[in-house]
Write an enzyme that holds these catalytic residues in place. Structure first.
Site, PDB file in Angstrom:
ATOM      1  N   ASP A  27       0.861  -0.912   0.057  1.00 51.25           N
ATOM      2  CA  ASP A  27      -0.064   0.010  -0.003  1.00 51.25           C
ATOM      3  C   ASP A  27       0.858   1.223  -0.058  1.00 51.25           C
ATOM      4  OD1 ASP A  27      -2.273   1.634  -0.016  1.00 51.25           O
ATOM      5  OD2 ASP A  27      -3.197   0.670   1.690  1.00 51.25           O
TER       6      ASP A  27
HETATM    7  C1  BGC Z   1      -5.020   3.188  -0.162  1.00 56.72           C
HETATM    8  C2  BGC Z   1      -5.206   2.213  -1.102  1.00 56.72           C
HETATM    9  C3  BGC Z   1      -5.023   2.987  -2.532  1.00 56.72           C
HETATM   10  C4  BGC Z   1      -3.724   3.717  -2.364  1.00 56.72           C
HETATM   11  C5  BGC Z   1      -3.396   4.397  -3.750  1.00 56.72           C
HETATM   12  C6  BGC Z   1      -3.838   3.956  -0.070  1.00 56.72           C
HETATM   13  O1  BGC Z   1      -3.790   5.102   0.744  1.00 56.72           O
HETATM   14  O2  BGC Z   1      -4.923   2.552   1.273  1.00 56.72           O
HETATM   15  O3  BGC Z   1      -6.328   1.663  -1.075  1.00 56.72           O
HETATM   16  O4  BGC Z   1      -5.060   2.010  -3.387  1.00 56.72           O
HETATM   17  O5  BGC Z   1      -3.769   4.405  -1.453  1.00 56.72           O
HETATM   18  O6  BGC Z   1      -4.251   5.426  -4.059  1.00 56.72           O
END
Ligand code: BGC
Length: 752
Positions: free
Chosen positions: A262
């Site tokens: 993530d």
């Molecule tokens: C989120 C993810 C997301 C990623 C990219 C993170 O803050 O937890 O679910 O895909 O950002 O935007």
């Protein structure tokens, strides 16, 4: 000759056996020989370039060898607006408006594998139009907390329902030639401290509840990539969790693809390299130069890097890159997907209560629509899951259009001001926790007065309450589930003026309805229901279609009744400080890895105890005999369905139940039939009952159909912590068949 024929036969048999037994994951290895040749031609630097972000939404290929970059797109409810290469700020494109699909809890309320599949195809197609290889979704974590900031993104509190939908979403996306990146692996059930919280969970609960949706999507659906979550599980960050990534994901489930951390969720070079991470998103401070340095010192070998690259290339080879001159040449949102969004929205709406008010009666000539949520667009906000939609039909628009056709007058007043929420500006200078939204405002006297006047002048009030995407959002959990913005006070005043009220809840998660329920002869859960949400809502309210959604989670009467609260496990020692926010602070970004590590070590170490174990959602309410406001699986229709049990039996390694389902009404309607299992005289500890099968059935007015539901024995197994394996407890089962977890129509006993 005989010998030749015999050998030929053997070869054929082996080949047949190989193709037959090839799992969806093994298919990813089809190009391994070619991939190995490519790896042999790559320099170490080229390999390491593939292990971290190239831009905010891509990781590198190798141009020299014709390997395209990997392009990612947030999901999970629409292909996210194109951002700047170095961040999430808009790139200002004009062709990147996408279809906004109903959010996760709405999709789950359809209880439809078919809808989940179509949804996936819509997402997959739009991703390709935008030149994207991987969708960052589906988001399939279990809804453990009613306050959870991402409850609306996630599917259900039940692992079986979540797993079925996760599987079909995955298949839909991947059948269109786009990879999923299923997230957030695993046990990411709270936003509070999400970047640092250590989840303490027992193995049985982990396996039976929290891993199930991932397991099915990976094993049966062949999900090609997985996003490890921000949090820790039993001591280790998910992005370097040996048990989750190496032992379970790759070892037991045979995962052959790649893991992508993530954003900001990678924590060390050796941890990531040794314990299962392929790609650091974003940045290269762990999986860039430090990898090369570690090879130089002998801490890592180039073979270890090769294995990571091989896993990434498997996904690259399975997904055909979209040629640059084809991508982004037409609008992302396409009519076919808009139609899917509409179908899902129609099936998602849940009729919670109806004292003969709905569908709207022909006597109604004047409708007062009250509440800002009737005009609120829900496509954007909430961080990663926001969509720049090509269009979004609001509830007021949908209702007005439909009412015009029937010659009904629609009047609107906002009633309350919506909670504006945090401003997502530059990161704060201090470690400012992402606070839960403070939403305890009282009603605005002027707006309230106008609402009362409008209610007086109408035959029917459609009251729009619920939350918004500043209240329910990634990055923070709600403090409570009370209706915000003075909505309760407002509704109390309206009810005096006109008690003929249909309350429509526009939210992603549950809300406390103790005040609203007695004042509302009818209640509808309208969700954040996508581009066509307003159209679908009007169809249901006016009776063009019968409502057929069922709750994917329990609506507790009060927050304190829900398991993690009842046991004091949440908020517990969770203070709200979020490491994730910290990592993006300008001064922290400039720090050396050592300084950053020191800072991390100095932070409080929040822990989330999961002592409620597998008693999540209705498993808790039913076992502890606590009556919720609305139970898991609840949802009314405009018709009655009759259930008549035919036969229940064990056949081979399956439990089967056959019954007749009759639509006793005068309109076509769908019913979601649900089969729960209660264990009789069990030696093993079980919740009161568990969902084990379900099916959405469409019946014409007056139609009867014979339905058979099956439960494979494998789905009846429990995780035996003594043997560390799945086990089947033999004995008597009570099968409970019905329309909701608290509306069981027939029971039968079988012995396994
Ligand atoms: C989120 C993810 C997301 C990623 C990219 C993170 O803050 O937890 O679910 O895909 O950002 O935007």
């Amino acid at each position: 000759m005989k010998r030749i024929l015999f050998s030929l036969l053997c070869v054929c048999l082996v080949a047949f056996a190989c193709t037959k037994s090839q799992t969806p994951q093994e298919k990813l290895t089809a190009n391994d020989a070619k991939i190995n040749e490519i790896i042999a031609q790559m320099t170490l630097e080229e390999k390491v370039e593939m292990l971290h972000s190239k831009t905010n939404m891509s990781s590198a290929g190798v141009e020299r060898l014709g390997i395209a970059d990997m392009n990612y797109a947030d999901g999970p409810f629409g292909i996210r607006e194109e951002g700047q290469p170095n961040g999430f700020m808009s790139a200002g494109w004009t062709l990147d408006s996408a279809t906004y699909f109903p959010t996760g809890s709405a999709l789950a309320a359809t209880w439809s594998e078919d809808m989940a599949y179509k949804y996936g195809t819509g997402m997959g197609k739009e991703a390709r139009l935008r030149g994207k290889d991987v969708i960052l979704g589906p988001a399939v974590n279990i809804q453990r907390l009613p306050v959870g900031g991402r409850t609306y993104e996630y599917l259900s509190e039940d692992p079986m329902l979540s797993a079925a939908l996760a599987l079909f979403y995955t298949k839909g996306v991947q059948d269109e030639g786009t990879a999923v990146c299923i997230k957030h692996f695993a046990v990411n059930n709270q936003e509070t401290n999400r970047g640092s919280v250590d989840v303490k969970i027992d193995e049985r609960t982990l396996r039976e509840i929290y891993l199930k949706p991932f397991e099915r999507a990976i094993i049966e659906g062949g999900a090609m990539s997985v996003m490890p979550a921000y949090n820790k599980v039993n001591g280790d960050y998910c992005s370097e969790n040996e048990h989750l990534l190496n032992e379970i994901l790759r070892g037991e489930w045979g995962f052959k693809g790649m893991t992508v951390s993530d954003w900001g969720g990678t924590h060390s070079t050796m941890g990531a390299m040794l314990h299962g991470l392929n790609v650091q998103m974003t940045g290269s401070n762990y999986l860039g130069q430090p990898v090369i340095d570690s090879i130089a010192t002998g801490a890592l070998t180039e073979d270890q890097v090769d294995e990571k690259v091989r896993q990434i290339l498997r996904v690259r080879f399975a997904i055909e890159p979209v040629p640059a001159d084809v991508a982004n040449t037409q609008m992302t949102s396409q009519p076919e997907s808009q139609q899917i969004a509409r179908e899902v929205a129609e099936k998602a709406i849940v009729l919670l209560k109806n004292e003969n008010v709905l569908p709207i009666k022909s006597e109604v000539k004047k409708i007062a629509v009250i509440g800002q949520n009737a005009v609120l667009k829900t496509q954007s906000g909430g961080m990663g899951a926001g969509v720049k939609a090509l269009y979004e039909v609001t509830p007021l628009e949908g209702i007005t259009r439909r009412a015009e056709k029937a010659g009904i007058k629609v009047m609107y007043t906002p009633g309350y001001k919506n909670y504006p929420g945090r401003r997502w500006g530059p990161a704060p200078a201090e470690p400012n926790p992402l606070e839960a939204a403070a939403i305890d405002e009282s009603a605005d006297p002027e707006l309230l007065q106008k609402a009362v006047e409008l209610a007086q002048a109408a035959d029917l009030v459609l009251f729009f309450g619920g939350t918004n995407k500043s209240i329910e959002t990634e990055g923070s959990d709600r403090k409570d589930i009370k209706l915000p913005c003075g909505q309760e006070e407002l509704l109390q005043a309206i009810a005096v003026a006109n008690p003929n009220i249909v309350s429509v809840l526009i939210s992603g998660g549950p809300t406390d309805l103790q005040i609203l329920e007695p004042l509302s002869p009818a209640i509808v859960q309208g969700w954040w229901n996508g581009s066509e949400g307003g159209t679908a809502l009007a169809e249901v309210l006016f009776g063009d279609i019968a409502p057929s959604g069922k709750l994917p989670f329990t609506f507790p009467r009060q927050l304190e009744d829900s398991p993690a609260y009842a046991l004091g496990n949440f908020p517990g020692n969770n203070t709200g400080a979020d490491l994730f926010t910290l990592m993006f602070r300008p001064d922290v970004i400039k720090m050396s890895p050592e300084e950053r590590q020191k800072l991390i070590e100095s932070l409080p170490k929040p822990i989330s105890e999961y002592t409620e174990r597998f008693y999540v959602g209705y498993r808790w309410f039913d076992t502890k005999v606590i009556t919720p406001m609305y139970a898991f699986g609840h949802g009314l229709s405009y018709v009655n369905f009759n259930y008549t049990l035919d036969k229940a039996a064990v056949s081979g390694d399956k439990v089967k139940i056959a019954f007749q389902l009759t639509n006793e009404g005068d309109m076509d309607a769908d019913e979601v039939v649900q089969l729960y299992v209660h264990r009789i005289d069990s030696q093993v500890e079980w919740p009161e009952k568990e969902l084990k099968a379900f099916q959405r059935v469409s019946l014409k007015a007056g139609e009867t159909r014979r339905i058979i539901l099956e439960i494979p024995f494998d789905d009846l197994r429990y995780w035996n912590e003594e043997t560390n394996a799945w086990d089947l407890e033999h004995g008597q089962l009570q099968l409970q068949l019905g329309a909701a977890s608290d509306d069981i129509r027939c029971t039968a006993e079988v012995t396994i």
